[in-house]
Motif scaffolding. Structure first.
Motif, short mmCIF file in Angstrom:
data_model
loop_
_atom_site.label_atom_id
_atom_site.label_comp_id
_atom_site.label_asym_id
_atom_site.label_seq_id
_atom_site.Cartn_x
_atom_site.Cartn_y
_atom_site.Cartn_z
N LYS A 381 0.83 -1.21 0.00
CA LYS A 381 0.00 0.00 0.00
C LYS A 381 0.87 1.26 0.00
O LYS A 381 0.58 2.23 -0.72
CB LYS A 381 -0.94 -0.01 1.20
N ILE A 382 1.95 1.25 0.77
CA ILE A 382 2.87 2.39 0.81
C ILE A 382 3.45 2.64 -0.59
O ILE A 382 3.55 3.79 -1.03
CB ILE A 382 4.01 2.13 1.83
N HIS A 389 1.45 9.39 -5.72
CA HIS A 389 1.60 10.74 -5.17
C HIS A 389 2.85 11.44 -5.69
O HIS A 389 2.78 12.58 -6.16
CB HIS A 389 1.64 10.67 -3.64
N ARG A 390 4.00 10.77 -5.61
CA ARG A 390 5.27 11.42 -5.95
C ARG A 390 5.74 11.12 -7.37
O ARG A 390 6.10 12.02 -8.12
CB ARG A 390 6.36 10.98 -4.97
N THR A 391 5.73 9.83 -7.73
CA THR A 391 6.34 9.44 -9.01
C THR A 391 5.50 9.89 -10.20
O THR A 391 6.04 10.36 -11.20
CB THR A 391 6.53 7.91 -9.05
N ILE A 392 4.18 9.74 -10.08
CA ILE A 392 3.32 10.07 -11.22
C ILE A 392 2.78 11.49 -11.14
O ILE A 392 2.96 12.29 -12.08
CB ILE A 392 2.16 9.06 -11.32
N ILE A 393 2.15 11.87 -10.04
CA ILE A 393 1.55 13.20 -9.93
C ILE A 393 2.57 14.25 -9.53
O ILE A 393 2.41 15.44 -9.82
CB ILE A 393 0.35 13.16 -8.94
N ASN A 394 3.65 13.82 -8.86
CA ASN A 394 4.75 14.71 -8.46
C ASN A 394 4.30 15.79 -7.49
O ASN A 394 4.71 16.94 -7.58
CB ASN A 394 5.41 15.36 -9.68
N ASP A 395 3.44 15.41 -6.53
CA ASP A 395 3.09 16.32 -5.44
C ASP A 395 4.23 16.35 -4.43
O ASP A 395 5.09 15.47 -4.42
CB ASP A 395 1.80 15.86 -4.76
N LEU A 431 -3.89 8.52 -0.73
CA LEU A 431 -3.88 7.95 -2.08
C LEU A 431 -4.61 8.86 -3.07
O LEU A 431 -5.82 9.07 -2.94
CB LEU A 431 -4.53 6.57 -2.08
N PRO A 432 -3.91 9.39 -4.07
CA PRO A 432 -4.58 10.20 -5.09
C PRO A 432 -5.60 9.37 -5.86
O PRO A 432 -5.48 8.14 -5.97
CB PRO A 432 -3.44 10.65 -6.00
N SER A 433 -6.59 10.02 -6.44
CA SER A 433 -7.65 9.31 -7.16
C SER A 433 -7.11 8.67 -8.43
O SER A 433 -6.09 9.08 -8.99
CB SER A 433 -8.77 10.29 -7.52
N SER A 434 -7.85 7.67 -8.91
CA SER A 434 -7.46 7.00 -10.16
C SER A 434 -7.52 7.97 -11.32
O SER A 434 -6.66 7.94 -12.22
CB SER A 434 -8.39 5.80 -10.41
N ALA A 436 -7.05 11.27 -11.33
CA ALA A 436 -5.90 12.19 -11.28
C ALA A 436 -4.61 11.46 -11.67
O ALA A 436 -3.74 12.02 -12.36
CB ALA A 436 -5.76 12.79 -9.89
N THR A 437 -4.50 10.19 -11.25
CA THR A 437 -3.31 9.41 -11.56
C THR A 437 -3.19 9.16 -13.06
O THR A 437 -2.13 9.34 -13.66
CB THR A 437 -3.33 8.07 -10.81
N LYS A 438 -4.29 8.75 -13.68
CA LYS A 438 -4.27 8.50 -15.12
C LYS A 438 -3.99 9.77 -15.92
O LYS A 438 -3.23 9.76 -16.90
CB LYS A 438 -5.60 7.89 -15.56
N ALA A 439 -4.62 10.87 -15.49
CA ALA A 439 -4.41 12.13 -16.20
C ALA A 439 -2.95 12.55 -16.16
O ALA A 439 -2.39 13.01 -17.17
CB ALA A 439 -5.30 13.22 -15.59
N SER A 440 -2.31 12.39 -15.00
CA SER A 440 -0.90 12.76 -14.87
C SER A 440 0.00 11.80 -15.64
O SER A 440 0.98 12.21 -16.27
CB SER A 440 -0.49 12.79 -13.40
N PHE A 441 -0.35 10.50 -15.60
CA PHE A 441 0.52 9.53 -16.28
C PHE A 441 0.47 9.71 -17.80
O PHE A 441 1.46 9.45 -18.49
CB PHE A 441 0.12 8.10 -15.92
N SER A 442 -0.65 10.15 -18.34
CA SER A 442 -0.77 10.28 -19.79
C SER A 442 0.23 11.26 -20.38
O SER A 442 0.54 11.21 -21.57
CB SER A 442 -2.20 10.69 -20.16
N VAL A 443 0.75 12.16 -19.54
CA VAL A 443 1.75 13.13 -20.01
C VAL A 443 3.05 13.03 -19.20
O VAL A 443 3.86 13.95 -19.19
CB VAL A 443 1.19 14.58 -19.92
N LEU A 444 3.23 11.89 -18.52
CA LEU A 444 4.37 11.74 -17.60
C LEU A 444 5.69 11.68 -18.36
O LEU A 444 5.84 10.93 -19.32
CB LEU A 444 4.20 10.48 -16.75
N GLU A 445 6.65 12.46 -17.89
CA GLU A 445 8.00 12.46 -18.44
C GLU A 445 8.99 12.05 -17.35
O GLU A 445 8.79 12.34 -16.17
CB GLU A 445 8.38 13.86 -18.95
N LYS A 446 10.06 11.36 -17.75
CA LYS A 446 11.15 11.02 -16.84
C LYS A 446 12.47 11.18 -17.59
O LYS A 446 12.57 10.85 -18.77
CB LYS A 446 11.02 9.57 -16.33
#
Length: 570
Positions: A381-382, A389-395, A431-434, A436-446
């Motif tokens: 869960k962690i 929270h951090r890796t995808i949404i970067n809060d 836990l951020p919502s699904s 919000a997570t999908k929206a952030s991942f769709s444009v996620l850069e690394k």
């Protein structure tokens, strides 16, 4: 509030300090820790006096307690006192060597008189080192180091030591010798060099001042020390916290100090690491506190013998767990800490990703004797919380740090009793919502990287995505990704056509290192190696590259496929 009888501070020159007192470093004090930088700073301060830029130098405060044997126990200032004795020994030894090299076999009395200054320096330095009664050392350090320190400062042979405090003592002595000799060489004539050495010695003895506060009781000396150092300007929070505990447990110093040393040994006697450990413990049991306020928070809560003993016992119970969380696979003994191998692997994966904020949660569960299978479910869960929270949404980390601490506090106090309750609490709070997570991942850069958390984060993301979307890593990702480090990050498209799409997740893959030991000159070389990969994801990617141009559209399509699986994975 504790009352304290504060004596009037007395100002003393270094020469007076050692002629009137014998000092003792109590066993509970931290070890000698001055490095070359501090020694050089010390020398440069002295040099300003030698060169007439200043007439005196304030060397700092010393807090002591005069014990039953009439020795002054150093509560604060042992680094300065120890360095002073080392400096006197170095000066004496330089004077002795200069005398032996130039005057020992000289018969001419006129010439020998020039060497009398060197004998005077040697005699006066030796007198200061031997202290006020001349029968023992002016400074006695902790028992395990005293024989070494005595030999070092009494012109006896000492061997190299790998024990860090003794190593630093020897290095300080050698650095002082080097600085003095280098300065003396600026004079061409022997007499001028001797006069310069006399000036160096006199400037230190007569123009270095300290303020000494000799408290009437050991408890008073501890309280004075805390007041002077509570802001932690020179000491870490753990140094001051240790002092606070020892002041409360002054009737049982030996056993209390032994407990502290046991936990310190687990953390390589690093004051900074001990501070971090205590902060995690406090975050788990009470609340998250900034490091700068840690001492003040703890000292306001722990004021009785029972509280101090409980605090020490808790730290001893948890220190090995903390050291495993910080470094799960090194030393090898850490690998056996958890019987459930999956717990270790999950914690090591988080360690590779640079995740530390969750420590209080695991600490609270371990303290309350949760089964390892339960700990594993919470670690899952962690991981989910952190990746979203951090890796995808970067809060930011503040919400996570406080949230994990609050959850840990509820576990510690049995407000959350079951794994289901713990995980539900984290889901609701952190836990951020699904969506919000999908929206952030769709444009996620690394950006990736060759090493460190940036590399491991991107490698981990791709491995989990391939596991879910292409049935790769059927036996799990830990061994090939983290343990064996078998894969290298590959940026698929790098030309100007894709421009700002270069860093999107859809433009990255991982490829076996044996297939990617050099950069690819063109897309055909990459296609060939991707086709040889064991990963289904790479074989499909090779087909895509053969049949279509790699551009912004194909990158977005690949990223969208990944996005559809994200919330099922995390």
């Amino acid at each position: 509030m504790l009352s304290v009888s504060i004596p009037s501070p007395s100002q003393a020159r270094i020469g007076e300090l050692f002629s009137n007192n014998n000092f003792l470093v109590p066993l509970y004090q931290r070890n000698y820790s001055w490095s070359k930088n501090e020694v050089v700073d010390f020398w440069e301060d002295l040099l300003e006096l030698v060169e007439g830029k200043r007439s005196s130098h304030f060397f700092g405060q010393i807090v002591t307690y005069c014990n039953q044997t009439r020795d002054q126990e150093i509560i604060d200032g042992q680094q300065r006192i120890t360095t002073s004795i080392i400096f006197l020994a170095a000066t004496r030894d330089i004077a002795q060597k200069m005398y032996d090299d130039n005057f020992r076999n000289v018969q001419d009395e006129t010439v020998r008189e020039i060497g009398d200054t060197l004998r005077d320096i040697r005699r006066e330095a030796d007198k200061s080192i031997k202290g006020n009664d001349g029968n023992k050392s002016a400074l006695i350090v902790q028992d395990n180091m005293q024989p070494y320190f005595f030999n070092l400062t009494h012109s006896k042979t000492v061997a190299n030591s790998n024990y860090e405090p003794m190593k630093k003592m020897r290095e300080a002595y050698q650095n002082i010798i080097k600085e003095i000799n280098t300065y003396l060489k600026t004079e061409k004539e022997l007499k001028e060099r001797i006069d310069k050495l006399r000036l160096i010695f006199d400037s230190f003895i007569n123009n270095f001042y300290v303020v000494m506060i000799a408290a009437p009781t050991r408890r008073d000396s501890f309280t004075i020390f805390e007041t002077l150092n509570s802001r932690g300007r020179d000491l870490t929070a753990s140094d001051i916290i240790k002092n606070h505990l020892m002041s409360i447990l002054s009737e049982d110093l030996k056993d209390s100090n032994e407990k502290w040393n046991q936990l310190a040994d687990k953390l390589n006697n690093s004051s900074d690491e001990i501070t971090k450990f205590i902060r995690v413990y406090w975050a788990s049991k009470k609340k998250i506190v900034p490091e700068a306020k840690l001492y003040r928070e703890i000292s306001s809560e722990i004021n009785s013998v029972n509280e101090a003993q409980k605090f020490l016992d808790d730290l001893l119970t948890l220190v090995e767990l903390y050291s495993v969380l910080v470094s799960p696979t090194s030393p090898r003994s850490h690998v056996k800490f958890f019987q459930n191998r999956q717990v270790l692997e999950s914690i090591d994966a988080l360690n590779h990703l640079g995740v530390k904020l969750y420590y209080p949660v695991i600490m609270a569960m371990y303290y309350n004797n949760y089964h390892e299978k339960s700990i594993l479910k919470v670690v899952f869960k962690i991981t989910q919380v952190f990746v979203r929270h951090r890796t995808i949404i970067n809060d930011g980390t503040n919400k996570l740090e406080k949230g994990f601490s609050d959850v840990a506090h509820k576990i510690w106090n049995y407000q959350l009793k079951t794994v289901e309750e713990i995980n539900q609490e984290m889901s609701e709070r952190l836990l951020p919502s699904s969506e919000a997570t999908k929206a952030s991942f769709s444009v996620l850069e690394k950006t990736g990287g060759q090493r460190g958390p940036k590399k491991w984060t991107l490698v981990y993301l791709l491995a989990k995505l391939y596991e879910a979307s292409y049935d790769d890593f059927t036996e799990g990702i830990y061994t090939p990704i983290f343990d064996d480090d078998d894969y290298r990050l590959i940026q698929i498209g790098t030309d100007n056509q894709i421009d700002e799409y270069k860093e999107l997740i859809g433009n990255w893959t991982i490829l076996e290192k044996k297939l990617s030991n050099k950069d690819f000159k063109n897309i055909n070389e990459l296609i060939k190696q991707l086709s040889l990969s064991k990963l289904n994801a790479n074989q499909e990617l090779a087909k895509t590259l053969k049949n279509a141009n790699w551009n912004q559209i194909t990158i977005k399509q690949r990223q969208q496929r990944f996005t559809s699986t994200v919330t099922a994975i995390w």
